[in-house]
Design a protein around this motif. Structure first.
Motif, short mmCIF file in Angstrom:
data_model
loop_
_atom_site.label_atom_id
_atom_site.label_comp_id
_atom_site.label_asym_id
_atom_site.label_seq_id
_atom_site.Cartn_x
_atom_site.Cartn_y
_atom_site.Cartn_z
N SER A 182 -4.00 3.05 -10.02
CA SER A 182 -3.26 3.21 -8.75
C SER A 182 -4.23 3.42 -7.60
N TYR A 226 -5.89 0.05 -6.82
CA TYR A 226 -5.01 -0.86 -6.08
C TYR A 226 -4.84 -0.41 -4.63
N SER A 227 -4.81 0.90 -4.41
CA SER A 227 -4.69 1.41 -3.04
C SER A 227 -5.91 1.04 -2.22
N LEU A 261 0.82 -1.21 0.00
CA LEU A 261 0.00 0.00 0.00
C LEU A 261 0.85 1.26 0.00
#
Length: 478
Positions: A309, A312-313, A147
């Motif tokens: 992004s 995915y975070s 993360l």
């Protein structure tokens, strides 16, 4: 320094190791494709580069585990394996050719093989009832690294200078950055990592007794008291007077556990086959999903780098919260129940994706909503299966071969992380086939778990029987 303090600092260091492994993956993955293009590598080198890391970890894990089983130490193994991480990341930073880049990931992957020794150490250093919670926290540390890793890329992409003969830019900087972090970790391991005595061992128990009351003259009376108390009967060894022949017989029986054929037979027990299959299928489906998601979001929703992004975070946050929920849940529910629940969630997620994602219908908002629900369900089941199968695996395998057993388990997982992307990468345009295979595998392991549910006992039925038989042989006739 008290044993409890040493133990907590050691666990903290292990958390750092897994956090760095997550950071390494997160800072290298976004740039390695462009890096390979600059080095004029063909497209298949991306798959080779990602698989090389898993391959070397797959091959070296059992050897590191066997080393820790023989020596009962992990500190020296971690220090040694980290040298490969340092060397591999420095090679990545040099980047003279595509072959050096490929070799760098192969070398760095050797360092990941020490994870089997670490899981063996955690098994020996924890009580069965607390083990699932500790495993969940350690796995959450890696997710935390995944993360926060992209945040480091925010300043690494600004690098543009020369350091002697080497060029430092946004493609090479992740290598030197991770090299420095692994060097710093070496000093942390040297300072605050200890090979604390195993829980329940005579050495560990003696140290605890001496610290608490300091009455060495009462050793014989203290030995009559069980070292651990729990609701289930706990098997402990007592110091009894034995004939020399009995001692030899007991020693031979314990040494037999290190014979390759004995270990092989143990790993072929029904419950271990189920857990190893769960390990393979979980990681196979996870890596296949990771490979599928980016092309899918680009095709259906037009996501760019920023949107991916952010996605995915958010996924990382969900997984971390999931691990901590499983950590809490494992104190109240048996590991096998957590495993069964996780498999049912994963099956439901796969069915959902088959229905709504293969041929999406409706407007943009509906399609995006169904995609988010599918990914949410896939990630929701991951912590349940991951933590429970590792915890159960540690409880149904022999304590003396924990390192080697976890090495085999991680090798199975490494094989899955190699095959998963290969399977999904060629079927991004045939989602029915790809998701159908994933569902078939999940249904298979769910049925296997249901059939073998009675054998997935937290105390390890097979180990209990062997331990009980050995105790009867060692006890003198009354």
């Amino acid at each position: 320094m008290e044993n409890r303090t040493k133990r907590n600092l050691t666990f903290f260091t292990i958390g750092l190791i897994f956090t760095l492994s997550g950071v390494e993956y997160a800072v290298i993955l976004p740039t390695i494709w462009k890096y390979l293009q600059i080095l004029e590598a063909p497209p298949y080198f991306l798959g080779l580069g990602l698989s090389a890391f898993s391959l070397s970890g797959l091959l070296t894990g059992p050897f590191f585990g066997l080393w820790s089983d023989r020596t009962k130490t992990t500190k020296s193994i971690i220090l040694f394996s980290n040298l490969f991480e340092i060397a591999g990341n420095f090679m990545y930073f040099m980047g003279y050719s595509k072959w050096l880049l490929l070799s760098s990931r192969l070398v760095a992957g050797v360092g990941a093989g020490a994870g089997s020794s670490i899981f063996g150490f955690l098994t020996r250093s924890t009580l069965p009832e607390e083990r699932a919670g500790i495993f969940a926290a350690i796995m959450a540390c890696r997710q935390a690294g995944l993360l926060v890793g992209p945040a480091f890329n925010l300043f690494l992409r600004l690098c543009d200078f020369k350091m002697g003969p080497f060029v430092v830019n946004k493609y090479t900087s992740p290598g030197i950055f991770m090299c420095l972090l692994w060097v710093l970790l070496q000093f942390v391991v040297l300072a605050i990592y200890w090979d604390v005595p195993p829980v329940g061992s005579q050495e560990g128990a003696a140290m605890e007794m001496k610290q608490e009351d300091g009455h060495e003259e009462e050793e014989e009376e203290d030995e009559e008291v069980p070292l651990m108390r729990s609701e289930e009967p706990v098997q402990t060894y007592k110091a009894v007077k034995l004939d020399q022949s009995d001692v030899s017989a007991g020693t031979s029986a314990s040494l037999n556990r290190f014979k390759p054929f004995g270990i092989g037979r143990e790993l072929l027990r029904e419950e271990l086959v189920v857990l190893l299959t769960a390990q393979f299928i979980t990681l196979f489906n996870q890596t296949a999903l990771e490979t599928m998601v980016t092309p899918l979001t680009q095709r259906f929703f037009g996501f760019g780098e920023l949107a991916n992004s952010l996605m995915y975070s958010l996924c990382g946050v969900e997984v971390i919260l999931g691990f901590f929920f499983v950590r809490w849940l494992s104190r109240k529910v048996e590991d096998r129940a957590v495993l069964a629940a996780g498999l049912l969630i994963c099956c439901s997620a796969c069915i959902w994706c088959l229905i709504f994602l293969c041929k999406p219908q409706g407007g943009y908002g509906w399609e995006l909503s169904t995609f988010i629900i599918g990914v949410f369900l896939q990630l929701l089941g991951l912590p349940f299966v991951a933590v429970s199968q590792v915890s159960l695996f540690s409880k149904v395998t022999a304590e003396k071969t924990q390192g080697f057993s976890h090495g085999v388990r991680r090798s199975v997982g490494g094989l899955a992380t190699i095959l998963g992307p290969l399977w999904a990468g060629g079927l991004t345009n045939n989602l029915y086939i790809m998701l159908g295979m994933m569902l078939l595998l999940l249904v298979m392991i769910t049925v296997m778990t249901a059939v073998s549910y009675s054998r997935l006992t937290e105390a390890g039925a097979g180990q209990r029987v062997q331990s009980s038989d050995r105790r009867r042989k060692l006890q003198p006739a009354s």
